[in-house]
Design a protein around this motif. Sequence first.
Motif, PDB file in Angstrom:
ATOM      1  N   UNK A 178     -11.586   9.086  -6.274  1.00  0.00           N
ATOM      2  CA  UNK A 178     -10.696   9.485  -5.171  1.00  0.00           C
ATOM      3  C   UNK A 178     -11.115   8.811  -3.869  1.00  0.00           C
ATOM      4  N   UNK A 179     -12.438   8.747  -3.626  1.00  0.00           N
ATOM      5  CA  UNK A 179     -12.926   8.056  -2.424  1.00  0.00           C
ATOM      6  C   UNK A 179     -12.493   6.589  -2.424  1.00  0.00           C
ATOM      7  N   UNK A 180     -12.645   5.935  -3.572  1.00  0.00           N
ATOM      8  CA  UNK A 180     -12.264   4.519  -3.661  1.00  0.00           C
ATOM      9  C   UNK A 180     -10.757   4.346  -3.516  1.00  0.00           C
ATOM     10  N   UNK A 184      -8.961   2.055  -0.654  1.00  0.00           N
ATOM     11  CA  UNK A 184      -8.073   0.959  -1.043  1.00  0.00           C
ATOM     12  C   UNK A 184      -6.736   1.034  -0.318  1.00  0.00           C
ATOM     13  N   UNK A 185      -6.377   2.221   0.186  1.00  0.00           N
ATOM     14  CA  UNK A 185      -5.113   2.390   0.906  1.00  0.00           C
ATOM     15  C   UNK A 185      -5.331   2.524   2.410  1.00  0.00           C
ATOM     16  N   UNK A 186      -6.445   1.960   2.908  1.00  0.00           N
ATOM     17  CA  UNK A 186      -6.774   1.968   4.337  1.00  0.00           C
ATOM     18  C   UNK A 186      -6.901   3.400   4.864  1.00  0.00           C
ATOM     19  N   UNK A 187      -7.664   4.208   4.138  1.00  0.00           N
ATOM     20  CA  UNK A 187      -7.812   5.618   4.498  1.00  0.00           C
ATOM     21  C   UNK A 187      -9.166   6.115   4.006  1.00  0.00           C
ATOM     22  N   UNK A 255      -5.634   8.761   7.441  1.00  0.00           N
ATOM     23  CA  UNK A 255      -5.726   7.490   8.142  1.00  0.00           C
ATOM     24  C   UNK A 255      -5.310   7.679   9.582  1.00  0.00           C
ATOM     25  N   UNK A 256      -5.607   6.673  10.397  1.00  0.00           N
ATOM     26  CA  UNK A 256      -5.357   6.773  11.832  1.00  0.00           C
ATOM     27  C   UNK A 256      -4.658   5.501  12.313  1.00  0.00           C
ATOM     28  N   UNK A 284       2.124 -15.215   6.730  1.00  0.00           N
ATOM     29  CA  UNK A 284       0.876 -15.054   7.467  1.00  0.00           C
ATOM     30  C   UNK A 284       0.361 -13.634   7.481  1.00  0.00           C
ATOM     31  N   UNK A 285       0.735 -12.851   6.476  1.00  0.00           N
ATOM     32  CA  UNK A 285       0.358 -11.432   6.428  1.00  0.00           C
ATOM     33  C   UNK A 285      -0.135 -11.083   5.033  1.00  0.00           C
ATOM     34  N   UNK A 286      -0.350  -9.797   4.801  1.00  0.00           N
ATOM     35  CA  UNK A 286      -0.688  -9.280   3.479  1.00  0.00           C
ATOM     36  C   UNK A 286       0.281  -8.174   3.129  1.00  0.00           C
ATOM     37  N   UNK A 287       0.450  -7.939   1.850  1.00  0.00           N
ATOM     38  CA  UNK A 287       1.283  -6.808   1.456  1.00  0.00           C
ATOM     39  C   UNK A 287       0.647  -5.519   1.977  1.00  0.00           C
ATOM     40  N   UNK A 288       1.449  -4.639   2.552  1.00  0.00           N
ATOM     41  CA  UNK A 288       0.932  -3.451   3.235  1.00  0.00           C
ATOM     42  C   UNK A 288       0.394  -2.414   2.252  1.00  0.00           C
ATOM     43  N   UNK A 289      -0.464  -1.542   2.779  1.00  0.00           N
ATOM     44  CA  UNK A 289      -1.049  -0.464   1.992  1.00  0.00           C
ATOM     45  C   UNK A 289      -0.365   0.858   2.306  1.00  0.00           C
ATOM     46  N   UNK A 290      -0.553   1.819   1.417  1.00  0.00           N
ATOM     47  CA  UNK A 290       0.107   3.109   1.574  1.00  0.00           C
ATOM     48  C   UNK A 290      -0.290   3.774   2.894  1.00  0.00           C
ATOM     49  N   UNK A 291      -1.583   3.735   3.230  1.00  0.00           N
ATOM     50  CA  UNK A 291      -2.034   4.346   4.479  1.00  0.00           C
ATOM     51  C   UNK A 291      -1.395   3.724   5.699  1.00  0.00           C
ATOM     52  N   UNK A 292      -1.171   2.419   5.663  1.00  0.00           N
ATOM     53  CA  UNK A 292      -0.533   1.737   6.793  1.00  0.00           C
ATOM     54  C   UNK A 292       0.912   2.179   6.959  1.00  0.00           C
ATOM     55  N   UNK A 293       1.604   2.402   5.849  1.00  0.00           N
ATOM     56  CA  UNK A 293       2.978   2.907   5.950  1.00  0.00           C
ATOM     57  C   UNK A 293       3.001   4.315   6.534  1.00  0.00           C
ATOM     58  N   UNK A 294       2.111   5.182   6.072  1.00  0.00           N
ATOM     59  CA  UNK A 294       2.081   6.549   6.596  1.00  0.00           C
ATOM     60  C   UNK A 294       1.722   6.557   8.084  1.00  0.00           C
ATOM     61  N   UNK A 295       0.789   5.697   8.492  1.00  0.00           N
ATOM     62  CA  UNK A 295       0.415   5.639   9.912  1.00  0.00           C
ATOM     63  C   UNK A 295       1.584   5.150  10.756  1.00  0.00           C
TER      64      UNK A 295
END
Length: 355
Positions: A178-180, A184-187, A255-256, A284-295
Motif C-alpha cells: 500500500x505504501x508503494x 507510485x501515484x505521487x502520494x 497528496x498535496x 515534453x511531459x509524462x503521463x499523469x498519475x492518479x494523485x496528480x489528477x486528484x490534486x
Amino acid sequence: MSPVLLLLAALTSVAVAAHELDLVYPELELSRTIYVTEDGPRLSVDAEQLTVTSRRGGNATLPCRIRMDQSLTPSRKMRIKWSKMTSDYLKEVDVFVAMDYHKRSYGSFHGRVHLRGSSPLDASLVITEITLEDYGRYKCEVIDGLEDGTAVVSLDLEGVVFPYSPRLGRYNLNFHEAERACRAQDAVVASFEQLHRAWRGKLDWCNAGWLSDGSVQYPITAPREQCGGKNTLPGVRNYGLRDKDKNRYDVFCFTSHYKGRFYYLIHPSKLTYNEAVAACQQDGAQIAKVGQMFAAWKLLGYDRCDAGWLADGSVRYPVSRPRRRCSPTEAAVRFAGFPDKKHKLYGVYCFKGQN
C-alpha cells in the motif's frame, strides 16, 4: 495571658517532651521531615501555535519559545533538539540539533531545516521545500544544565485524500504494498486525522483501506446495509490495527499541491495506453498519475468530462462542476476502471513538472 506568651509556652512544652522522650527511649531515632517548596521550573518551553499548516513545496515555521527565570541566562551549552514522531507515536526521528555554533540536520531534513533565531530564546524551526512525508508531529526539546523543557507542534498540509486499489482489484495490498502504491501515484498513505477531515468533507467509501498508523478504516457519510448497516451512525469505521504483512486491503492515499502543469492532451485521435504514454512524452511531459489528477481536481478545481489514461493504466476524469451526462449528482473524480491497454482507446492526461 497574651497570644505570644501562649505560643512560647507551647513550644517550650514540645521541646521538653522531646527531651524526655530521648531519655526514656534512647534507642529511638527521631525522624525530621523537611519540606521544600519550589516556585516552578526555571526553564520552560512553549509553542504559540499547536498546529501549523502549509503545503508541499512550501515553507513552514514551527514555533518554540524558551522562557527562563530572570536568574538564568542562556549558556553556550544549551542544547536545542527537534525530532519528529512516527505515525504510530512509538518512535522519534532526529530532525535537527543545535548547541552553540554546532548545528546538524538529519536524514531527509538535511539542508532543509534551520533555527529561526530571532532572539537567543527563539528555538523555532524553519522547514523549507516541504514534502508529503514532513506531515506529522514534532517535538522541541531544550536542555540547559539541569533545566529542560519540551513542546509539541503539528505540521499539517493542505491536500486531498483518495481511496486507491490496484488493477488486481479490491483488497489486494498488504501495508508495505500500500505504501508503494501511494508513492507510485505521487502520494503517501493517509493518516487517521487526514481521513477524518476528508470524511467531514463528505468522503464516503465502503471499502476498507490502510492508514499510516497500520490501522484499517473507511469513511461512511450515508449509512447503508452493505456498508456496516443502514441503522448505524455515520462515521469512520475502524477495523483496528492489522498485520502489515499478512492482511490485505485497499489504501487511502494523501497528496498535496504540486509544482507543474496537469492537463488533458488535445490529440487528433483516441489512443491505446502505450500510444498515450508516447504522446505525453512527445509533448515534453509524462503521463499523469492518479494523485496528480486528484490534486488538480480538489485543489485547483480542474474540470474535464473526457475520460483519459493515467500512469497506472486506469481511466478516469475529474469533474468539479456536476452537470448532465458528466457526474450529474456530485463533484468527483470518476473512475472507468482498468481497460485493456492494447485495444481500448481513450484520451490521456499528462503532467509537465516544473524544475
